[in-house]
Design a protein around this motif. Structure first.
Motif, PDB file in Angstrom:
ATOM      1  N   THR A 148     -25.272 -13.714  15.634  1.00  0.00           N
ATOM      2  CA  THR A 148     -24.228 -13.898  16.235  1.00  0.00           C
ATOM      3  C   THR A 148     -24.433 -15.006  17.355  1.00  0.00           C
ATOM      4  O   THR A 148     -23.882 -15.478  17.740  1.00  0.00           O
ATOM      5  N   VAL A 149     -25.162 -15.699  16.942  1.00  0.00           N
ATOM      6  CA  VAL A 149     -25.624 -16.728  18.386  1.00  0.00           C
ATOM      7  C   VAL A 149     -25.832 -17.934  17.722  1.00  0.00           C
ATOM      8  O   VAL A 149     -27.213 -18.315  18.234  1.00  0.00           O
ATOM      9  N   ALA A 150     -26.182 -18.283  16.491  1.00  0.00           N
ATOM     10  CA  ALA A 150     -26.854 -19.172  15.254  1.00  0.00           C
ATOM     11  C   ALA A 150     -28.456 -19.058  15.356  1.00  0.00           C
ATOM     12  O   ALA A 150     -28.416 -20.407  14.890  1.00  0.00           O
ATOM     13  N   ALA A 151     -29.366 -18.294  15.842  1.00  0.00           N
ATOM     14  CA  ALA A 151     -30.289 -18.318  15.175  1.00  0.00           C
ATOM     15  C   ALA A 151     -30.889 -18.130  13.648  1.00  0.00           C
ATOM     16  O   ALA A 151     -29.493 -16.911  12.703  1.00  0.00           O
ATOM     17  N   THR A 152     -31.648 -18.623  13.278  1.00  0.00           N
ATOM     18  CA  THR A 152     -31.360 -18.201  11.974  1.00  0.00           C
ATOM     19  C   THR A 152     -32.458 -17.266  11.623  1.00  0.00           C
ATOM     20  O   THR A 152     -33.270 -16.612  12.125  1.00  0.00           O
ATOM     21  N   SER A 153     -31.658 -16.442  10.629  1.00  0.00           N
ATOM     22  CA  SER A 153     -32.261 -14.842  10.013  1.00  0.00           C
ATOM     23  C   SER A 153     -31.726 -15.033   9.533  1.00  0.00           C
ATOM     24  O   SER A 153     -30.310 -14.921   9.070  1.00  0.00           O
ATOM     25  N   LEU A 154     -32.102 -12.943   9.293  1.00  0.00           N
ATOM     26  CA  LEU A 154     -31.269 -12.505   8.014  1.00  0.00           C
ATOM     27  C   LEU A 154     -30.569 -11.673   8.013  1.00  0.00           C
ATOM     28  O   LEU A 154     -29.655 -11.212   7.590  1.00  0.00           O
ATOM     29  N   GLY A 155     -29.729 -11.614   9.742  1.00  0.00           N
ATOM     30  CA  GLY A 155     -28.641 -11.041  10.760  1.00  0.00           C
ATOM     31  C   GLY A 155     -27.282 -11.980   9.733  1.00  0.00           C
ATOM     32  O   GLY A 155     -25.889 -10.909   9.351  1.00  0.00           O
ATOM     33  N   GLU A 156     -27.492 -13.124   8.935  1.00  0.00           N
ATOM     34  CA  GLU A 156     -26.651 -13.927   8.780  1.00  0.00           C
ATOM     35  C   GLU A 156     -25.483 -13.722   7.281  1.00  0.00           C
ATOM     36  O   GLU A 156     -24.789 -13.428   7.661  1.00  0.00           O
ATOM     37  N   VAL A 157     -27.004 -12.771   6.493  1.00  0.00           N
ATOM     38  CA  VAL A 157     -26.277 -12.392   5.750  1.00  0.00           C
ATOM     39  C   VAL A 157     -25.467 -10.697   5.402  1.00  0.00           C
ATOM     40  O   VAL A 157     -24.753 -10.358   5.569  1.00  0.00           O
ATOM     41  N   ILE A 158     -25.962 -10.088   6.631  1.00  0.00           N
ATOM     42  CA  ILE A 158     -25.123  -9.222   6.847  1.00  0.00           C
ATOM     43  C   ILE A 158     -23.993  -9.452   8.030  1.00  0.00           C
ATOM     44  O   ILE A 158     -22.979  -8.713   7.665  1.00  0.00           O
ATOM     45  N   LEU A 159     -24.163  -9.938   8.647  1.00  0.00           N
ATOM     46  CA  LEU A 159     -22.701 -10.338   9.734  1.00  0.00           C
ATOM     47  C   LEU A 159     -21.688 -10.742   8.401  1.00  0.00           C
ATOM     48  O   LEU A 159     -20.636 -10.836   8.663  1.00  0.00           O
ATOM     49  N   ALA A 160     -22.316 -12.325   7.244  1.00  0.00           N
ATOM     50  CA  ALA A 160     -21.422 -12.811   6.631  1.00  0.00           C
ATOM     51  C   ALA A 160     -20.666 -11.219   5.612  1.00  0.00           C
ATOM     52  O   ALA A 160     -19.165 -11.455   5.095  1.00  0.00           O
ATOM     53  N   GLY A 161     -21.336 -10.627   5.624  1.00  0.00           N
ATOM     54  CA  GLY A 161     -20.536  -9.210   5.124  1.00  0.00           C
ATOM     55  C   GLY A 161     -19.393  -8.499   5.790  1.00  0.00           C
ATOM     56  O   GLY A 161     -18.548  -7.968   5.290  1.00  0.00           O
ATOM     57  N   LEU A 162     -19.931  -8.377   7.200  1.00  0.00           N
ATOM     58  CA  LEU A 162     -19.256  -7.629   7.314  1.00  0.00           C
ATOM     59  C   LEU A 162     -17.631  -8.611   8.144  1.00  0.00           C
ATOM     60  O   LEU A 162     -16.981  -8.094   8.225  1.00  0.00           O
ATOM     61  N   GLN A 163     -18.367 -10.178   8.002  1.00  0.00           N
ATOM     62  CA  GLN A 163     -16.842 -10.986   7.766  1.00  0.00           C
ATOM     63  C   GLN A 163     -15.625 -10.399   7.258  1.00  0.00           C
ATOM     64  O   GLN A 163     -14.576 -11.006   7.072  1.00  0.00           O
TER      65      GLN A 163
END
Length: 227
Positions: free
Chosen positions: A171-186
């Protein structure tokens, strides 16, 4: 080769949306995720271990309430709140995420350091004192080796907690697997959400079990040394 799992995730997509997240390599996201977790855990482990040693020494015992209050801050404030406070100070990227994970992982390591050092048999300490060891030698050669299994248990708990918490770093532009989850939520893509969650969960289980094996081996060695 995540694309091989596309048929498995395809039923979770709608309107022809992709089933596998391909914007960024899952390998790169995983390495970034692990880097955040282990970097924060290493820093937190050093600080928590130092505080634990300090407050178990006669000269530092008075600092125990203050030290406990400080390490509990990370558990008192949610990591999202820490991110919100850290971003204006250090900007976007890995730095605010590392700060949040650092604070969130202090408590288990600190408390286990206290428990491990306090549970060292008095007979072992007296024997070391009788051999002429200095307080520093007793700490490094007797107390820490015997307390290490308990300290590693706190480290394992901290890593496991932060493995899941690190996903919010995206959510603050760090490289993590949360990018995949965040993309799915958006995008409303359940396949992305499940994909990211499964990878995080799998890595968390593997790292937890690896640290547990290490902890048990160290525990057997410590038990043999104490005997």
């Amino acid at each position: 080769m995540p694309e091989r799992f596309a048929p498995l995730f395809a039923p979770l997509t709608q309107n022809g949306a992709p089933a596998i997240y391909a914007r960024t390599s899952l390998v790169d996201l995983t390495l970034g995720h692990l880097g955040l977790v282990f970097g924060a855990t290493l820093a937190g482990g050093l600080v928590a271990l130092a505080l634990g040693i300090l407050v178990t020494r006669p000269r530092g015992a008075a600092f125990l309430p203050l030290s406990r209050t400080l390490v509990q801050i990370g558990q008192t404030f949610p990591p999202v709140a820490v991110l919100a406070l850290a971003v204006p100070a250090v900007g976007f990227g890995a730095e605010p995420t590392l700060i949040a994970l650092f604070l969130y992982g202090l408590l288990p390591i600190f408390e286990n350091t206290l428990a491990g050092l306090r549970d060292v048999p008095a007979a072992a300490i007296e024997a070391a004192r009788g051999m002429g060891m200095t307080p520093r030698q007793r700490l490094l050669r007797v107390e820490l080796p015997l307390a290490l299994p308990v300290i590693l248990a706190g480290l394992r708990l901290s890593v496991t907690i932060n493995m899941g918490t690190a996903t919010i770093g995206s959510t603050v532009a760090a490289t993590s697997l949360g990018e995949v989850i965040l993309a799915g939520l958006q995008s409303g893509n359940t396949a992305f959400i499940l994909e990211g969650a499964l990878v995080v969960a799998t890595i968390a289980v593997l790292v937890h079990d690896a640290l547990l094996i290490l902890e048990r081996r160290v525990g057997r060695r410590a038990a043999g040394a104490a005997a």
